[in-house]
Scaffold this motif. Structure first.
Motif, mmCIF file in Angstrom:
data_model
loop_
_atom_site.group_PDB
_atom_site.id
_atom_site.type_symbol
_atom_site.label_atom_id
_atom_site.label_comp_id
_atom_site.label_asym_id
_atom_site.label_seq_id
_atom_site.Cartn_x
_atom_site.Cartn_y
_atom_site.Cartn_z
ATOM 1 N N HIS A 107 0.996 -1.380 0.020
ATOM 2 C CA HIS A 107 -0.023 -0.214 0.051
ATOM 3 C C HIS A 107 0.941 1.065 -0.035
ATOM 4 O O HIS A 107 2.068 1.506 0.205
ATOM 5 C CB HIS A 107 -0.982 0.235 1.228
ATOM 6 N N HIS A 108 0.065 2.412 -1.007
ATOM 7 C CA HIS A 108 0.718 3.826 -0.524
ATOM 8 C C HIS A 108 1.074 4.359 0.581
ATOM 9 O O HIS A 108 0.688 3.790 2.020
ATOM 10 C CB HIS A 108 0.199 4.382 -1.126
ATOM 11 N N GLY A 109 2.522 4.663 1.112
ATOM 12 C CA GLY A 109 3.225 4.706 2.257
ATOM 13 C C GLY A 109 2.498 6.361 2.222
ATOM 14 O O GLY A 109 3.957 7.598 2.424
ATOM 15 N N ASN A 110 1.366 6.342 2.410
ATOM 16 C CA ASN A 110 0.747 7.904 2.882
ATOM 17 C C ASN A 110 1.655 8.614 3.933
ATOM 18 O O ASN A 110 2.415 10.134 4.440
ATOM 19 C CB ASN A 110 -0.760 8.064 3.042
ATOM 20 N N VAL A 146 11.262 6.450 -1.981
ATOM 21 C CA VAL A 146 10.196 5.773 -3.301
ATOM 22 C C VAL A 146 9.750 4.414 -2.711
ATOM 23 O O VAL A 146 9.641 3.864 -2.118
ATOM 24 C CB VAL A 146 11.759 5.286 -3.711
ATOM 25 N N CYS A 147 7.914 5.202 -3.192
ATOM 26 C CA CYS A 147 7.360 3.843 -2.912
ATOM 27 C C CYS A 147 6.658 3.383 -3.829
ATOM 28 O O CYS A 147 6.308 3.671 -4.632
ATOM 29 C CB CYS A 147 6.002 4.730 -2.048
ATOM 30 N N PHE A 148 6.721 2.283 -3.527
ATOM 31 C CA PHE A 148 6.352 0.868 -4.984
ATOM 32 C C PHE A 148 5.140 0.811 -4.697
ATOM 33 O O PHE A 148 4.549 0.302 -3.018
ATOM 34 C CB PHE A 148 7.073 -0.301 -5.064
ATOM 35 N N CYS A 149 3.832 1.219 -5.275
ATOM 36 C CA CYS A 149 2.509 0.858 -5.114
ATOM 37 C C CYS A 149 1.648 1.098 -6.134
ATOM 38 O O CYS A 149 2.221 0.364 -6.786
ATOM 39 C CB CYS A 149 2.227 2.058 -3.750
ATOM 40 N N ASP A 150 0.277 1.512 -6.437
ATOM 41 C CA ASP A 150 -0.203 2.347 -7.174
ATOM 42 C C ASP A 150 -0.031 3.444 -8.765
ATOM 43 O O ASP A 150 -0.735 3.243 -9.663
ATOM 44 C CB ASP A 150 -1.718 1.749 -7.022
ATOM 45 N N ILE A 208 8.684 9.457 -5.156
ATOM 46 C CA ILE A 208 8.371 8.796 -6.073
ATOM 47 C C ILE A 208 7.152 7.868 -5.810
ATOM 48 O O ILE A 208 7.412 7.368 -5.042
ATOM 49 C CB ILE A 208 9.396 8.367 -6.594
ATOM 50 N N ASP A 209 6.373 7.570 -6.953
ATOM 51 C CA ASP A 209 5.670 6.668 -6.395
ATOM 52 C C ASP A 209 5.408 5.438 -7.350
ATOM 53 O O ASP A 209 5.769 6.144 -9.057
ATOM 54 C CB ASP A 209 3.988 7.039 -6.290
ATOM 55 N N VAL A 210 5.730 4.259 -7.449
ATOM 56 C CA VAL A 210 6.001 3.854 -8.351
ATOM 57 C C VAL A 210 4.872 2.669 -8.645
ATOM 58 O O VAL A 210 4.319 2.152 -7.572
ATOM 59 C CB VAL A 210 7.319 2.958 -8.613
HETATM 60 ZN ZN ZN Z 1 2.993 5.453 -2.851
#
Ligand code: ZN
Ligand code: ZN
Length: 279
Positions: free
Chosen positions: A144-147, A162-166, A177-179
Motif C-alpha cells: 500500500h501507498h506510504g501516505n 521511493v514508494c512501490f504502490c499503484d 517517487i511513486d512507482v
Molecule cells: Zn506510494
C-alpha cells in the motif's frame, strides 16, 4: 557487531491491528540466526515522547495514548530510534526492527491501516539531533501507498522516499517517487523496478542511511497480494543490502510492515537476519 535485531515480547502476545498475531512464535523462530556471529538481539524500549512530538501533533498523540495498541506502537518506534542511533554510531551496521501498530500510514495528525505512530519520522529527527542535517533514503515495498511517511517528509528535500504502490509520480524535485508495480507482477519484474526506480536514484542521492518499510502483504495469498513468492523477500533484502554497502557503508535499517501470513513471516525474517549478517 554487524546486525541488530530489535524485538519486544509484547509483540508476540497480542493480535495486532491488520497484521494479527504473526509474531506469536518470535523470537523463538529466530533462535538459530540470533546465535550467529555478529548478530545481537536487543529489547525495544518505548520511544521518548519528545521525539514523537517532533512528528505528531499533541492532540493526535493524546488520542493514540488512549488506545490499547499504544504500548506496542511506542516500543516499535523506540526500536527504530535506537537501531538508527546504533547504526549512526557504528555500533552495528544494519538492523531488522520489528514493528506493530506503527509505520507508514501514520501522518502527523491522522492514521489508518493499522499503523498509528510514524517509525522513520522520529528516527530521522533523532539522527539529525546527533548528526546534523544528513540525507536519508526510504524505500517502501509494502503493498500500500506510504501516505504517512510521505506526509511526514513531504517538504524535506533531504529525504528520498521511493514508494512501490499503484501510481507513477515524481514530485519534490525528484525526491518523492511513486512507482506503479501493477496488481499482478512477478518477483523478477518487481526487482527490476527496484533496480531502476530506487537503486539508480539512491546512487545519485547518496544518503547517509537507507530505511526500508518492509511489508510482505504483497505475497501470494496475503491481503495485499501482488503475486510475489515468499522467496522474493529474501532477494529484495539482499539487493537493498548490497546497494547500502555500495552507497552508504552498509547502513541499512529494515522496519517490518504489513502482511498477516505467519508462515511467510517465520520463513522470511530469520533468513533476512542471515542476509544482513553476511560478512
Ligand atoms: Zn506510494
Ligand atoms: Zn500494506
Amino acid at each position: 557487531m554487524k546486525t541488530g535485531v530489535f524485538f519486544h515480547s509484547e509483540f508476540a502476545l497480542r493480535d495486532w491491528p491488520i497484521i494479527g498475531n504473526k509474531y506469536r512464535n518470535f523470537p523463538r523462530v529466530m533462535e538459530r540466526v540470533l546465535s550467529l556471529e555478529g548478530v545481537a538481539l536487543f529489547e525495544s524500549k518505548p520511544v521518548p515522547e519528545e521525539l514523537l512530538l517532533k512528528v505528531h501533533t499533541e492532540d493526535y498523540l493524546k488520542d493514540v495514548k488512549k488506545a490499547w495498541y499504544c504500548k506496542g506502537a511506542a516500543l516499535a518506534v523506540g526500536g527504530c530510534v535506537e537501531a538508527s542511533e546504533k547504526i549512526a554510531k557504528g555500533e552495528i551496521t544494519n538492523a531488522l526492527v520489528f514493528a506493530v501498530a506503527a509505520g507508514h500510514h501514520a501522518e502527523p495528525s491522522s492514521a489508518w491501516g493499522g499503523t498509528y505512530l510514524s517509525c522513520a519520522g522520529p528516527a530521522v529527527a533523532h539522527l539529525r539531533d546527533i548528526l546534523g542535517n544528513k540525507r536519508f533514503a526510504i524505500i517502501d515495498t509494502d503493498s500500500h501507498h506510504g501516505n504517512g511517511t510521505r506526509a511526514v517528509f513531504r517538504n524535506d528535500l533531504n529525504v528520498l522516499h521511493v514508494c512501490f504502490c499503484d501510481d507513477d509520480t515524481v514530485e519534490g524535485n525528484g525526491t518523492k517517487i511513486d512507482v506503479d508495480v501493477g496488481y499482478r507482477t512477478s518477483d523478477q519484474a518487481y526487482l527490476e523496478k527496484v533496480q531502476e526506480e530506487f537503486i539508480e536514484r539512491v546512487r545519485r542521492f547518496s544518503p547517509f542511511m537507507i530505511f526500508h518499510n518492509f511489508g510482505h502483504d504483497t505475497c501470494e495469498g496475503d491481503y495485499g497480494d501482488r503475486g510475489l513468492t515468499p522467496y522474493f523477500f529474501l532477494r529484495l533484502a539482499e539487493e537493498v543490502r548490497r546497494c547500502a554497502e555500495e552507497v552508504c557503508e552498509g547502513r541499512y535499517l529494515i522496519i517490518t510492515h504489513g502482511g498477516y501470513l505467519m508462515e511467510v513471516a517465520e520463513y522470511i525474517f530469520p533468513a533476512i537476519v542471515e542476509i544482513l549478517a553476511q560478512p
